[in-house]
Enzyme design. Structure first.
Site, PDB file in Angstrom:
ATOM      1  N   ASP A   1      70.287 -98.867 -58.972  1.00 49.77           N
ATOM      2  CA  ASP A   1      70.921 -98.515 -57.705  1.00 49.77           C
ATOM      3  C   ASP A   1      71.833 -97.304 -57.864  1.00 49.77           C
ATOM      4  OD1 ASP A   1      71.655 -99.271 -54.899  1.00 49.77           O
ATOM      5  OD2 ASP A   1      73.628 -99.525 -55.804  1.00 49.77           O
TER       6      ASP A   1
ATOM      7  N   GLU B   1      66.770 -95.200 -57.875  1.00 49.52           N
ATOM      8  CA  GLU B   1      67.103 -94.846 -56.501  1.00 49.52           C
ATOM      9  C   GLU B   1      67.988 -93.604 -56.594  1.00 49.52           C
ATOM     10  OE1 GLU B   1      69.677 -95.818 -52.594  1.00 49.52           O
ATOM     11  OE2 GLU B   1      70.271 -96.500 -54.569  1.00 49.52           O
TER      12      GLU B   1
END
Length: 740
Positions: free
Chosen positions: A409, A462
């Protein structure tokens, strides 16, 4: 003859703990309690010293001998026994109304060896969770739990928990050299006990902290760590043996993103294991991606603010329950990816923030430590022990829980020193640039370590910027001078943003935005991409996927079906968030999850939603059986435009090619009219084409405008090709055709 002199016996010493040691033990600032407490040879015999606050009496038991220790006050007891060496012994501790026979925690050697300590000091302990934390074990023939924690700034550390009535006074830990590690073996403590570490800060104040390497926690909002021992027996050997046979970027990879607590609210890991694998298998996805599973205090963060990096959230069950879920998914042929959040952590005073009284896991510079967007703290990626904590954590999930992939993330927030910061709020790196060199080194080390240790595991970034080489190997330098970050795949945020922007336009305006659908092919092979329609796109006022589409309800669904057909045909892997597979109209809410009632046969519009779900199922089935759609995902030779500039017609047509050159023709028609005899150039070596998927099919809720017959090319050149075919293009639809 010279007289033989007998050596005079040494005078016996007082066995009592001296004033300085007493003071440090009472105030939790002793670095070496084992050097004082327990049994020690001294002149005159063996000194026994015990520290048992609230005890009325302490008796040493060795063989047939019982010796009462002297009460020295403040919980200290001591005695001198005329023994030649330290014997095996136990303690009888008398409290008001109760007598406990127990082993003495201070008679045991350290449970960590030199190699563990060396690797921890070097920041290279790739199985750090096996050294630190709490472990039920048998040590020197005695069963108990060994505790170890890294707290280099602490003046002292004590372990406390349900086994000590939450009074840690009597359980000071010892410091092991210069590593900053504190350790204690506590006999008789078994799995299931609650515990924390009581840390004396440099200023003398105390703080009670959960274990950073706890492998199990209490259910939030409770914050204690739990002593854990795994008993799960894996049944996924076949899956684990073959998962690395084909590189991920050359294999089908279609991902269903799931928020476990709300997929079916109220289900535990074990109940989910009864339902989730069957549903995902029926829908044809190859993988699930689980939003963060690691323990987090606030459910509304969806798991993205982690306090227990080594513990699956207790909200849904135990760590073994989570292993059972992963096991069942593997046995159903489904890979498991989990979101992993090494970018930041929350400021909760019982967790990692200023863990031992000073910045430890976070950067010592407050400007570097404070995450400007989320009110959290960023890790100090330049500190080797912190980097080790995170790299080992990535390995932990893959090795201990058989996780097949880590989606990392917020990578961009790690890579840039000026991320969300104004001028003056950040300091350039040593080269004057904005890159966070420590974070780059951390990500490279994490990826290299995971790929080396865990065959078949994929890491996914990401990363929302154009950082050069996110999926390039770490040892290959790019134009920027950096080696690649070493990820296997990267989320294609540009494709997601541009294509959703295009689809949101009314079809009458789409001709002016045609480039939003074609631009992704300019850079499609710059990285190994995933096409993500994730939870981020269907919350916080962004509307659900079908609700982003223009027009009436029929047109919204037709647009959605056409878009999904385009997405599954586009180079890259697919990711779709739960609820979007059946055209949920409302935004996702973690409070109640997907609107499954839309699929209830008693609901009047159920067929509309079931049609979209059936399309997703068929897209996955056709995708998995068509190597042209995945075998050359990262090879430009696997894609050819037929027509990329038919803006006025709102048409996109292209070929996908497998390793042998066998094609699949995808045609996207994004205008709300029927086009008859629409001519497209095709390769001359395909004698006939067969429509194998049409998102306008009646079974999906469309108008059933199809091309049911085999389509044969005509020798008329078109689109720069020697032959062409004529198709009927349904409104707002995507067609797939293969050689007949």
């Amino acid at each position: 003859m010279e007289a033989v002199r007998k050596a005079a016996p040494e005078a016996a010493v007082s066995p009592a703990v001296d004033a300085g040691d007493r003071e440090r033990l009472l105030h939790g600032t002793h670095h070496d309690p084992h050097g004082v407490l327990g049994a020690h040879p001294v002149p005159g015999g063996v000194a026994f010293r015990a520290f048992r606050p609230y005890a009325r009496a302490v008796t040493v038991v060795t063989g047939d001998v019982r010796a009462d220790l002297h009460d020295d006050g403040d919980g200290f007891f001591s005695g001198l026994l005329p023994l030649a060496g330290v014997p095996a012994y136990r303690l009888l501790v008398t409290y008001d109304g109760a007598v406990h026979e127990t082993e003495d925690a201070y008679r045991f050697l350290p449970t960590l060896g030199e190699l563990d300590l060396h690797l921890i000091g070097e920041g290279r302990h790739e199985q750090l969770w096996r050294a630190l934390g709490a472990h039920v074990t048998t040590h020197q023939g005695v069963t108990g739990t060994r505790f170890a924690v890294w707290a280099p700034n602490a003046r002292g550390v004590r372990v406390t928990g349900s086994f000590s009535f939450w009074d840690g006074t009597a359980l000071p830990m010892r410091s092991l050299g210069s590593t900053g590690v504190w350790e204690l073996f506590v006999p008789g403590v078994d799995e299931g006990e609650l515990y924390k570490f009581e840390i004396t800060r440099p200023d003398g104040s105390r703080t009670l902290r959960a274990d950073p390497l706890a492998r199990r926690t209490e259910t939030p909002p409770a914050t204690s760590s739990v002593v854990h021992a795994s008993h799960h027996e894996w049944g996924d050997a076949e899956w684990m043996a073959r998962r690395g046979d084909t590189p991920v970027h050359e294999a089908p990879f279609s991902v269903y993103e799931v928020h476990l607590p709300s997929w079916r609210p109220g289900l535990t890991y074990r109940r989910l294991a009864e339902q989730l694998p069957a549903y995902v298998r029926e829908m044809g996805f190859t993988h699930v991606e689980l939003m963060p599973v690691a323990e987090h205090p606030f459910g509304g963060s969806w798991g993205y603010q982690v306090t227990g990096f080594y513990a699956p959230t207790a909200r849904l069950g135990t760590p073994d329950d989570f292993k059972y879920l992963v096991d069942r998914l593997h046995q159903a042929g489904i890979g498991v990816i989990m979101d992993w959040v090494p970018a930041h952590f929350p400021r909760d005073e019982w967790a990692l923030a200023e863990f031992d009284g000073r910045p430890l896991y976070e950067h010592h510079d407050p400007l570097r430590a404070a995450h400007p967007d989320w009110g959290t703290l960023e890790f100090d990626f330049g500190r080797r022990e912190v980097r080790n904590f995170l790299v080992a954590n990535a390995v932990y999930w893959c090795e201990e829980f058989h996780i097949d992939g880590l989606r990392v993330d917020a990578v961009a927030s790690m890579l840039y020193l000026d991320y969300s910061r104004e001028p003056g709020q950040w300091t350039p790196n040593e080269h004057g640039g904005r890159e966070n060199l420590d974070a780059v080194a951390f990500l490279q080390e994490m990826n290299a370590t995971v790929y080396r240790r865990c065959p078949g595991v994929v890491t996914v970034a990401e990363e929302s910027t154009a950082w050069d080489g996110v999926t390039r190997p770490t040892h290959h330098k790019g134009p920027s001078g950096f080696g690649g970050l070493g990820f296997g795949l990267k989320w294609n945020m540009g494709w997601m943003h541009d294509s959703l922007q295009y689809m949101s336009h009314d079809p009458v305006h789409r001709a002016y935005h045609h480039g939003e659908m074609t631009f992704s092919m300019v850079y499609a092979y710059s990285e190994n991409y995933v096409l993500p329609i994730s939870h981020d796109e269907v919350v916080h006022g962004k509307r659900s996927l079908v609700s982003k589409m223009p027009g009436d309800w029929w047109q919204q669904r037709a647009n959605l079906r056409a878009y999904l057909g385009f997405m599954w045909a586009h180079p890259g892997k697919q990711l779709l968030f739960m609820g979007q597979e059946f055209a949920q109209g409302a935004e996702w809410s973690e409070a109640h999850g997907p609107d499954w009632w839309l699929l209830d046969p008693s609901y009047g519009a159920e067929a509309d939603h079931r049609g979209v779900r059936d399309l997703v199922r068929d897209l996955n089935a056709r995708y998995r059986s068509t190597p042209a759609l995945w075998q050359r995902d990262t090879d430009p030779a696997g894609f050819q435009w037929i027509s990329g500039d038919a803006a006025d017609d709102n048409v996109l047509a292209f070929l996908r090619l497998d390793a042998e050159g066998s094609p699949l023709l995808a045609v996207c028609h994004l205008a709300p009219v029927v086009r008859h005899d629409y001519r497209l150039g095709v390769p001359e070596d395909v004698p006939a084409w067969l429509e194998v998927l049409n998102t306008d099919a009646g079974g999906y809720g469309g108008g059933d405008v199809t091309n049911p017959d085999v389509v044969k090319p005509e020798p008329q050149p078109w689109h720069g090709r020697p032959a062409s075919i004529r198709l009927t293009l349904p409104p707002l639809a995507t067609l797939w055709l293969r050689p007949a």
